[in-house]
Design a protein around this motif. Structure first.
Motif, PDB file in Angstrom:
ATOM      1  N   ASP A 666       0.862  -1.182   0.000  1.00  0.00           N
ATOM      2  CA  ASP A 666       0.000   0.000   0.000  1.00  0.00           C
ATOM      3  C   ASP A 666       0.898   1.231   0.000  1.00  0.00           C
ATOM      4  OD1 ASP A 666      -1.545   2.218   0.860  1.00  0.00           O
ATOM      5  OD2 ASP A 666      -3.003   0.876   1.806  1.00  0.00           O
ATOM      6  N   ASP A 668       0.239   4.295   0.177  1.00  0.00           N
ATOM      7  CA  ASP A 668      -0.195   5.416   1.022  1.00  0.00           C
ATOM      8  C   ASP A 668       0.152   5.229   2.486  1.00  0.00           C
ATOM      9  OD1 ASP A 668      -1.244   6.993  -1.007  1.00  0.00           O
ATOM     10  OD2 ASP A 668      -3.101   5.819  -1.030  1.00  0.00           O
ATOM     11  N   GLY A 670       2.172   2.505   3.583  1.00  0.00           N
ATOM     12  CA  GLY A 670       3.400   1.727   3.741  1.00  0.00           C
ATOM     13  C   GLY A 670       3.148   0.324   4.264  1.00  0.00           C
ATOM     14  N   GLU A 671       1.871  -0.043   4.398  1.00  0.00           N
ATOM     15  CA  GLU A 671       1.562  -1.396   4.868  1.00  0.00           C
ATOM     16  C   GLU A 671       1.784  -2.402   3.741  1.00  0.00           C
ATOM     17  OE1 GLU A 671      -2.029  -0.972   8.012  1.00  0.00           O
ATOM     18  OE2 GLU A 671      -2.369  -0.028   6.069  1.00  0.00           O
TER      19      GLU A 671
END
Lengths: 806, 277
Positions: A666, A668, A670-671
């Protein structure tokens, strides 16, 4: 008789020998809370020790006032360096040829360093005593950056080394410099780099982390003043070496020291070294005449006992424009902290970092490693890997990816065209190793087919297009790794620790009724030795594994060995086990021939018996032979059925593997989500497939932690920022990915049973695999290199720097 | 990790508990589930002479639901809160948030009262209670009083509760049927505090937004709620970003936290809108 109607296959299955997924015999006690760990040991009158630790990373100690602490009810003594100095124990030798303060001698060099040792009647009084010791510190300038440590005007950390221009591994060129270690051909490598079609250059940092065994380090020291014997229970991965070291530094005769490693709750390299807690506990037991226990807290463990990695690896890799690698150059700056307490074989100050040519046929290479002091905790152990092999594997697997970017090539194809071919083994590497066996192309093709590599790349490309159209905020990364391990240290000719050759041992005693006990010089910390080594014996001499007791860890009973770390137990002690078993089988053959009244050469081994050649109805089972060995007077044959073997391996073993990870990222937050993780391991002959699978799951989970969030971090003042499990990432079942395991079998040609060892391969292989997946996701946007750990904010930072947040 | 010595008290009723608090002043603290206070004691960052365990006080237990209002006893555990079906129907946001707190073992011990009373900006319940416009009932020697959750938090670990008061009950208005709700939380792993978390309610005449662990107190923004009520999602996010004040820690630098705060808030709003009847 039931026995006679069984086929050889049925009899073989009943032994639960090699190749059987025999359930772990240890787990009955572990899963019922019936293990016996160091902290379970309780002795009459036992005292407790605890440390006063430095809150400063670099400070002079002006005074230590113990008066208030000694007034605390239950506190019996407070030891400082001044108390240890008359015994010569205020400093101790490290495994790396340096020396280390046992208790702070005039100054401290890292936060958490041991300053004073409080001895009390119980754990609570000891903690109260620690809180009451008053230490007056004068803070000194702190150096946490190994490059700044080498500045001409950097603060002097090790004043004790003033004027010493020669260290344990050659010249020191700066007051914070420890050693330079060079391997390979520098001139030839630089010549290749100068003329190459393509050179990719990158700094690859493998951050500082920590093995973090669930059980922290600890010991119980008990000096019996009547017998003069010291018994030391402890979390030791090398109990015999600890006994020898304890004798050498304490002056107590070695036969008067008994070291016992009871059940150990994970080691991963953290329990190889000798720590101040052991020394202080021994001294405290001698002084008080009572047993003294010391067990670290989690914070103590994370702050002061051995860290791992912290290698800054500057790399250059040269290739033809078609992608054939022509040379590799590496300069590593190794941050060792305040003392060089690495656990490596003596002649290898950077371990086996010179395996950094990896799985590839690289004609010339050069490696230099500079060890540097900083104001951090000492250590530098091999965290579930052979000595520095994880650093080496991470380095080469990142450099391959960096080269693939430079060449605009698929990284799977780049690997394929550079692998050492099957027909090149045994293979002499440019940095000095002889790889014993391998079949990398077969493993690689199997792995790529298993994951559907081409389809994955198409899906990734489609996702990228969707991302660019604004339909998704998630990218797909495909992480590739082909690693080669070097384990089983090692040949006595070039591997020793403190002068002790790195052989290992096994002693087998067959009882009259045909069951057995085997003792080894190694010590399980969860690896399942009691299960797997019994399987080797079962297959070699035909006694059921369930009838074999296995013991390790008591130096009064077990044969001498160098312990368990660096995936050496199976390559070295496993070989000793097979060799000892073969000695027994040879004697059993003589006994069988005597009982069957034929010549020795006229009987042959058949699963669990010796049969007369050509007359299979005439046989003697191992059970019968065992009893005969105790009750028959056989001419020329000694009674009993026992053997011991000390095995000095002719070479290391070289397990390898192909790992592929698919990760969703992800951009946005950082996951990430690990969608799949495929691990193909080739560890030669497989003794217990279930235990191999468990090892791969465990090692890959540690690798996942390291790559995706785990670190030992300091601020500029040398304050330790990750000393609790809030900030030091250890995955739970929730975060742990699902793994798909697979294998090929390329036996080691020099190991008696062809086994290579596997415990550490998954940590070595998975770290670059996870990291490469992260890098791969951002490759289309121009990312070349970004340092681990790839936690949320760092991945976010990649996306931010690449302009993916609009 | 060994605490200094202390006296352990286990009173059976509130009056006794307050009596012990008054008798020992600064030296005494009450403990509910212990997941915040006990670690601080073990680190010797909280040293106290008297620990008053509230577990035996029956009047602090219980979940009551009556017309338009939920009352939670302060000693209700997170597990009890999650397991209560009536509560999940009345205020589903509570269960959604509680399921994102720590892990099951912690939730068996951790209490809602301890979570809101401690004043730790990392705790999830304070922001949630602000979003829901809860009121906290405090019992002390002077009697009982109520403080709005939105006025309770002063700074990290500093609240409107006096040292000799005990938080006894939490009173929550039940949002109108059909109110959209969501609790979104980014964390590094199970058991972690939020990198950023957002509680959102969207309904008829009721839009409320609060965020967690992005300042030294939970952040409820009236402007953000007003913007959201008017359908201005970006206005809501803007208002919240103006209200938060995150600090750098191991979760990341300030710029990252601000970015993630906006992302998580937008996700919570999307989720709440999708559930709005």
């Amino acid at each position: 008789m039931k026995d006679e109607v069984q086929s050889p296959e049925e009899r073989s299955a009943g032994l639960k020998g090699m190749g059987c997924s025999r359930k772990r015999v240890e787990d009955v006690r572990f899963t019922q809370g019936k293990g016996n760990y160091v902290d379970d040991i309780k002795l009459d009158g036992m005292l407790t020790g605890d440390f006063v630790r430095s809150p400063y990373a670099h400070a002079r100690i002006k005074s230590i006032d113990t008066e208030a602490a000694l007034a605390v009810p239950g506190v019996l003594a407070v030891l400082t360096a001044k108390d240890l100095e008359p015994l010569g124990l205020h400093w101790m030798p490290t495994l790396a040829g340096d020396k280390q303060m046992v208790l702070a001698d005039g100054k401290v060099l890292f936060q958490g360093q041991e300053v004073a040792y409080v001895v009390a009647t119980d754990r609570y009084a000891a903690a109260d005593g620690v809180a009451a010791v008053e230490v007056d510190y004068e803070d000194l300038p702190v150096v946490t950056d190994p490059f700044k440590a080498m500045d001409p005007d950097a603060p002097v950390l090790r004043e004790d080394l003033a004027g010493q221009t020669e260290g344990a591994h050659g010249p020191r060129r700066h007051h914070n410099h420890i050693f330079t270690w060079e391997q390979g051909d520098r001139a030839a490598t630089e010549a290749v780099l100068a003329e190459a079609d393509v050179v990719a250059e990158e700094m690859v940092y493998y951050h500082r982390t920590h093995p973090m065994p669930l059980e922290t380090c600890g010991c119980v020291a008990s000096m019996d003043k009547v017998t003069g014997k010291l018994t030391l229970w402890g979390t030791f991965q090398a109990p015999h070496a600890v006994r020898t070291v304890a004798s050498l530094i304490s002056g107590i005769a070695e036969h008067n020291i008994r070291v016992i490693s009871p059940d150990i709750g994970g080691g991963f390299g953290n329990k190889v070294g000798v720590y101040p807690g052991y020394v202080c506990s021994i001294v405290a037991s001698i002084v008080t005449g009572k047993p003294v226990k010391w067990v670290e807290s989690r914070m103590d463990n994370l702050m002061s006992t051995a860290f791992a990695r912290d290698y800054w690896m500057q790399g250059k890799i040269a290739a033809t424009k078609e992608g054939k690698i022509t040379g590799l150059w590496c300069h590593t700056t190794a941050d060792h902290g305040g003392f060089d307490a690495c656990a490596d074989p003596t002649k290898f100050p950077a371990g086996f970092m010179n395996i950094c040519t990896g799985s590839y046929d690289i004609p010339v290479a050069y490696l230099a490693v500079d060890g540097v002091y900083t104001n951090k905790a000492p250590g530098g152990v091999a965290y579930r890997c052979s000595f520095r092999v994880t650093e080496a594997a991470y380095f080469i697997e990142r450099m391959i990816e960096v080269l693939a970017i430079k060449l605009n090539m698929d990284a799977a194809e780049l690997r394929r065209i550079n692998f050492i071919r099957k027909d090149q083994f045994p293979y002499q590497s440019a940095l000095g190793w002889e790889y014993d066996s391998g079949d990398y192309h077969t493993a690689w093709e199997k792995a790529l087919n298993a994951v559907g590599y081409d389809a994955l790349r198409r899906e990734q490309a489609a996702r990228l297009e969707a991302f660019k159209r604004g339909e998704t905020r998630k990218l797909i990364g495909i992480g590739l790794t082909h690693f080669t391990e070097i384990v089983g240290a090692g040949p006595v000719k070039n591997c020793d620790i403190l002068g002790l050759g790195m052989f290992d041992s096994c002693e087998i005693r067959i009882h009259p009724t045909g069951s057995a006990i085997a003792r080894l010089g190694t010590i399980s910390q969860g690896q399942g030795h009691a299960t797997t080594f019994a399987q080797i014996i079962a297959s070699e001499i035909g006694i059921p594994a369930d009838d074999i007791t296995l013991e390790e860890g008591d130096t009064d009973t077990a044969p001498y060995g160098l312990g368990t770390y660096g995936s050496r137990s199976t390559p070295v002690a496993g070989a000793a086990t097979a060799m000892a078993a073969r000695k027994i089988r040879a004697k059993a053959q003589m006994i069988a021939a005597y009982l069957l009244e034929v010549h020795d050469d006229d009987v042959e081994f058949d699963v669990d018996r010796f049969v007369v050649k050509g007359a299979p109805e005439r046989f003697k089972t191992m059970k019968e032979i065992a009893f005969a060995s105790y009750n028959q007077a056989i001419p020329g044959v000694e009674p009993g059925l026992e053997a011991v073997s000390y095995y000095d391996p002719p070479n290391m073993t070289y397990p390898f593997g192909a790992y592929i990870c698919v990760m969703e990222i992800d951009v946005d937050t950082g996951e990430h989500e690990v969608r799949s993780f495929y691990a193909l391991d080739d560890c030669g002959t497989r003794i217990n497939p279930m235990i191999i699978e468990g090892q791969v799951h465990g090692g890959a989970t540690e690798g996942y932690a390291i790559a995706m969030g785990q670190e030992i971090a300091y601020d500029d003042m040398g304050n330790h920022k990750t000393a609790t499990l809030m900030d030091f990432f250890v995955p739970t079942a929730w975060e742990t990915p699902h793994y798909t395991t697979d294998f090929t079998v390329t036996p080691s040609p020099h190991h008696p049973i062809g086994a290579k060892g596997v415990g550490e391969s998954p940590n070595v292989g998975s770290v670059p695999c996870f990291s490469n997946a992260v890098h791969d996701a951002f490759r289309p946007f121009g990312l070349v290199q970004s340092h681990m750990p790839h936690d949320h904010w760092r991945i976010w930072k990649i996306a931010e720097d690449l302009g993916l947040h609009g | 990790m060994i605490p200094a010595g202390f006296e352990y008290h286990r009173p059976a009723d509130l009056a006794s508990a307050v009596g012990i608090l008054r008798a020992h002043g600064d030296e005494a603290r009450v403990v509910a589930g212990g997941h915040s206070l006990i670690p601080m004691m073990k680190l010797r960052m909280a040293e106290l002479g008297h620990l008053i365990d509230l577990q035996a006080i029956g009047e602090l237990k219980g979940i009551e639901i009556d017309e338009g209002r939920v009352t939670l006893g302060a000693m209700t555990t997170q597990h009890e809160l999650i397991a209560h079906e009536g509560l999940a129907r009345a205020i589903p946001l509570l269960r959604e948030a509680a399921l994102q707190i720590a892990d099951p073992q912690v939730r068996y011990m951790g209490t809602v009262g301890g979570n809101v009373a401690n004043g730790d900006p990392g705790n999830d319940m304070p922001g949630l209670m602000q979003c829901l416009d809860a009121r906290f009932e405090l019992y002390g020697a002077e009697g009982t009083r109520q403080v709005a959750a939105r006025e309770f938090y002063e700074a990290a670990y500093f609240t409107a509760r006096a040292d000799d008061e005990i938080l006894t009950r939490i009173l929550l208005p039940i949002p109108p049927a059909g109110t959209g709700y969501a609790y979104a939380k980014q964390k590094r792993k199970i058991g972690d505090y939020a990198t950023a978390a957002a509680a959102v309610l969207i309904g008829e005449g009721l839009s409320s937004v609060a965020m967690t662990n992005l300042s030294d107190t939970p952040v409820w923004s009236e402007e953000a709620g007003t913007a959201l009520a008017g359908g201005d999602i970006e206005g809501c996010v803007e208002a919240m970003l103006a209200a938060i004040d995150p600090q750098e820690d191991m979760r990341g630098p300030i710029a990252f936290k601000r970015h993630v705060a906006a992302v998580i808030l937008r996700r919570a709003i999307d989720s709440a809108l999708s559930r709005r009847a």
